[in-house]
Scaffold this active site. Structure first.
Site, PDB file in Angstrom:
ATOM      1  N   ASP A 108      -2.433  10.573   3.248  1.00  0.00           N
ATOM      2  CA  ASP A 108      -3.829  10.173   3.436  1.00  0.00           C
ATOM      3  C   ASP A 108      -4.566  11.197   4.282  1.00  0.00           C
ATOM      4  OD1 ASP A 108      -6.223   8.870   3.578  1.00  0.00           O
ATOM      5  OD2 ASP A 108      -5.567   7.435   5.110  1.00  0.00           O
ATOM      6  N   ARG A 134      -7.389  -0.434   1.123  1.00  0.00           N
ATOM      7  CA  ARG A 134      -7.871  -1.722   0.600  1.00  0.00           C
ATOM      8  C   ARG A 134      -8.274  -1.613  -0.874  1.00  0.00           C
ATOM      9  NH1 ARG A 134     -12.315  -1.975   5.224  1.00  0.00           N
ATOM     10  NH2 ARG A 134     -10.557  -0.889   6.185  1.00  0.00           N
ATOM     11  N   ASP A 178       1.687   6.590   5.362  1.00  0.00           N
ATOM     12  CA  ASP A 178       0.698   5.629   4.871  1.00  0.00           C
ATOM     13  C   ASP A 178       1.174   4.884   3.618  1.00  0.00           C
ATOM     14  OD1 ASP A 178      -1.677   4.446   5.592  1.00  0.00           O
ATOM     15  OD2 ASP A 178      -2.920   5.724   4.328  1.00  0.00           O
ATOM     16  N   GLU A 190      -9.330   3.633   2.125  1.00  0.00           N
ATOM     17  CA  GLU A 190      -8.833   3.674   0.753  1.00  0.00           C
ATOM     18  C   GLU A 190      -7.719   2.676   0.466  1.00  0.00           C
ATOM     19  OE1 GLU A 190      -5.509   5.016   2.702  1.00  0.00           O
ATOM     20  OE2 GLU A 190      -7.572   5.566   3.133  1.00  0.00           O
ATOM     21  N   ASP A 231     -11.960   7.029   3.602  1.00  0.00           N
ATOM     22  CA  ASP A 231     -10.763   6.836   4.430  1.00  0.00           C
ATOM     23  C   ASP A 231     -10.412   5.353   4.572  1.00  0.00           C
ATOM     24  OD1 ASP A 231      -8.585   7.706   5.885  1.00  0.00           O
ATOM     25  OD2 ASP A 231      -9.655   7.717   7.798  1.00  0.00           O
ATOM     26  N   LYS A 245       0.858  -1.193   0.000  1.00  0.00           N
ATOM     27  CA  LYS A 245       0.000   0.000   0.000  1.00  0.00           C
ATOM     28  C   LYS A 245       0.888   1.235   0.000  1.00  0.00           C
ATOM     29  CE  LYS A 245      -3.088   2.627   3.054  1.00  0.00           C
ATOM     30  NZ  LYS A 245      -3.716   2.687   4.402  1.00  0.00           N
ATOM     31  N   LYS A 248     -10.158  13.046   7.769  1.00  0.00           N
ATOM     32  CA  LYS A 248      -9.708  12.692   9.112  1.00  0.00           C
ATOM     33  C   LYS A 248      -9.852  13.896  10.041  1.00  0.00           C
ATOM     34  CE  LYS A 248      -6.180   9.350   7.599  1.00  0.00           C
ATOM     35  NZ  LYS A 248      -6.704   8.151   8.266  1.00  0.00           N
TER      36      LYS A 248
END
Length: 508
Positions: A275, A356, A293, A354, A352, A270, A282
Site C-alpha cells: 500500500d 474498505r 497491509d 483503499e 489511501d 483485506k 503516503k
C-alpha cells in the site's frame, strides 16, 4: 517447524539441551511453579532461593539460566517468569503459560531439544504451552544468506523439538490438544511468513497461487477471479484499487465444507499486498512496513486452512480481496467514482482509504451465499491504532451479542481486543453529492467511520462483525511473549475459535 511431543519422562533422565521450568512472583520472593518438583528436589528444595540470588523475581517473561543439578542429563535449567502466583497454586492462567513457553522457546533458538516442565494440570494447559512454544520459536529467515542454518553467522535455527513433561501421550484429550496446537500454530506461522514476505515477491497473483496450493493439499475448494473475471463481474472496488499497479488484482474464494455442518461462516480479508497510498501517496516514514497491509487476508487464509485441518463441523468460506495500491497514470484518482459489485457507487476522496473498497466488494460477494455470519479482518485504519494502541484490535458489528461473543473468543485465546461502537451520526459525513457514498467521512472517529462504510455492503439480515487489526498485525518493536518482531498473525486464533464455537453450537 518445531516438533511437539508429550512426554512422561522424568526431568533428570531426559536427554535434552535444557529443562524449562516456571517461576512465579510471590509476596516474599520467587516461587517455584508446579512441574519443577524434580528440579527443586535436586537443589535440596532451595531452588527458589538460588533463583532469587541470581536476581530472579518471577516477573512475566523474565529469564534466568542456571546449570542443571548433578545427575541431570540436560546441562541447563531455564527458569521463565509466569507473573504473580495465582490464588490456587496450580491454577496458572493459560495465557501466562502460553507467553512463558514462547519466551523460553525463543531463548533456546539453536537448541535441538528442550523439556518444558511448566505447570500442566490438564489438556488445556498442554495445548497452551505447546502453542506458545511453537509460536515463540518462529523466525523468518528466508531472505538471509544462510537461511535457518544453525551454524550461520547471521542467526540460529529455531528450537527443533519441545517435549511437554507431565503430558499424557495416550490420553485422547491431551493428544487432541497437541494436534490442535500444531495445526493452528503452523497455519498462523504461515500467515506470518506471508506478511513478512517482501512485496516484490508477494503480489495478488502469487498470493492466489499459494492459496491454491494449500487448498489442494487440504481438500479445500478454491476459486480465483482474475482481472478479466473481475471486470465481467463488476467488482469495481477491487479493480479500482488495483488499477495503478502492474500486478493485477485477484479475488480468491476458499471453501471448506463439512458433511456434518449446520452453520456457515464467511471470513473476508483485506489483502493489499503493498500500500503506497496510491495517488494520495503516503509520506516518507509510512511506507516501509506496508507489505503488512495484507495481514487480514493472511489471517483469513490461515483460519480456513486450520479449520480444514481440524475437521471442524462447520462450513467456512474465506474471501481474500487482493490488490496492490500503486500510483501511476492508470491509478484511481481522488474524485473518481467507482461502481461497486453491489451496484452502489463510491466517490473516492482518498485513494489511501483503499482497504474498505476491496472489502466492500468481497463483503457483498460473501453476502450472496447467505452465511450465518460474516467476519471481516483488516489492517484498516491508523485511527484504530490511536484509539487502542499497538496490541489490541477493535471489534465492530451490527449485532451486539455477536460482537460480544467475538470479544470473548479473542480474549479466551489470548488476543487482546475491544468492542467498539458504530455511531449513526458519523454516517452522514460520508454523504456524497456525486455518488451513493464517499470513502471518507469525519476525521475524528475514523476507525468507526470505516466500519460504518463496510456495513453498507453487508447483505440485509446477515450478522456481521469487523476486526480492525491495524495495531497488532505487525510488531515493529522487540519480540514479547510468543509474539515475534514483524508479522504476528493477529486474529487467526480468534477466527479459529469462533469456528470451533460455532461448530459446537455454542453461538446459537
Amino acid at each position: 517447524m518445531t516438533a511437539l511431543t508429550l512426554s512422561t519422562a522424568a526431568a533428570p533422565g531426559l536427554r535434552a539441551d535444557a529443562i524449562v521450568i516456571g517461576v512465579a512472583k510471590g509476596a516474599k520472593g520467587p516461587v517455584v511453579a508446579p512441574g519443577a518438583e524434580a528440579v527443586d528436589k535436586a537443589y535440596d528444595g532451595k531452588l527458589a532461593g538460588v533463583l532469587e540470588t541470581l536476581g530472579a523475581s518471577g516477573a512475566e517473561g523474565e529469564l534466568t539460566k542456571l546449570p542443571a543439578p548433578a545427575g541431570f542429563k540436560a546441562p541447563l535449567v531455564l527458569a521463565v517468569g509466569l507473573g504473580a502466583v495465582p490464588e490456587k497454586d496450580t491454577d496458572y492462567d493459560t495465557e501466562a503459560l502460553r507467553k512463558a513457553a514462547g519466551v523460553a522457546a525463543r531463548a533456546l533458538a539453536g537448541s535441538k531439544k528442550a523439556a518444558f516442565a511448566l505447570p500442566l494440570t490438564d489438556a488445556a494447559d498442554a495445548g497452551a504451552i505447546g502453542e506458545g512454544a511453537l509460536l515463540g520459536a518462529y523466525s523468518f529467515d528466508a531472505y538471509k544468506e544462510n537461511g535457518k542454518d544453525p551454524k550461520a553467522k547471521n542467526g540460529k535455527a529455531p528450537l527443533a523439538e519441545v517435549a511437554l513433561l507431565g503430558g499424557k501421550p495416550r490420553d485422547k484429550a491431551y493428544k487432541a490438544a497437541v494436534e490442535r496446537a500444531v495445526a493452528v500454530s503452523e497455519e498462523l506461522n504461515r500467515a506470518r511468513d506471508l506478511i513478512n514476505t517482501p512485496p516484490n515477491d508477494l503480489n495478488p497473483e502469487s498470493f492466489a497461487a499459494i492459496a491454491q496450493a494449500a487448498a489442494k493439499e487440504h481438500g479445500i475448494k478454491v476459486q480465483v477471479l482474475d482481472e478479466k473475471a473481475l471486470v465481467k463481474g463488476g467488482y469495481g472496488g477491487i479493480l479500482g484499487v488495483g488499477a495503478g499497479s502492474a500486478a493485477g488484482p485477484r479475488l480468491v474464494k476458499l471453501s471448506y465444507t463439512s458433511s456434518k455442518a449446520k452453520k456457515h461462516l464467511a471470513f473476508v480479508g483485506k489483502g493489499i499486498t503493498y500500500d503506497s497510498g496510491g495517488i494520495s501517496l503516503k509520506p516518507a516514514g509510512h511506507n516501509e512496513t506496508m507489505k503488512c497491509d495484507m495481514s487480514g487476508a493472511a489471517a483469513v487464509f490461515a483460519a480456513v486452512v486450520a479449520a480444514a485441518r481440524l475437521g471442524l463441523e462447520v462450513n467456512v468460506t474465506g474471501w481474500l480481496a487482493l490488490a496492490e495500491n500503486m500510483p501511476s497514470g492508470s491509478a484511481t484518482r481522488p474524485g473518481d467514482v467507482l461502481r461497486m459489485y453491489s451496484g452502489k457507487t463510491v466517490e473516492v476522496l482518498n485513494t489511501d482509504a483503499e482497504g474498505r473498497l476491496v472489502l466492500a466488494d468481497a463483503l457483498w460477494a460473501a453476502s450472496q451465499e447467505k452465511p450465518d455470519a460474516i467476519v471481516d479482518v483488516a489492517t484498516l485504519t491508523g485511527a484504530m491504532v490511536l484509539a487502542l494502541g499497538n496490541r489490541t484490535f477493535g471489534i465492530m458489528g451490527n449485532d451486539d451479542a455477536f460482537r460480544t461473543a467475538l470479544h470473548e473468543a479473542a480474549e479466551e485465546v489470548g488476543e487482546p481486543a475491544w468492542p467498539m461502537p458504530l455511531p449513526e451520526h458519523l454516517r452522514k459525513g460520508m454523504d456524497s453529492p456525486t455518488a451513493d457514498i464517499a470513502n471518507m467521512g469525519e476525521r475524528m472517529g475514523g476507525g468507526l467511520v470505516a466500519g460504518l462504510f463496510l456495513r453498507e455492503f453487508v447483505g440485509e439480515g446477515i450478522t456481521w462483525a469487523h476486526l480492525d487489526i491495524a495495531g497488532p498485525a505487525f510488531n515493529e518493536g522487540g519480540p514479547f511473549g510468543y509474539t515475534p518482531k514483524g508479522g504476528t498473525g493477529s486474529a487467526v486464533r480468534t477466527l479459529v475459535r469462533l469456528a470451533e464455537l460455532t461448530a459446537a453450537g455454542d453461538l446459537g
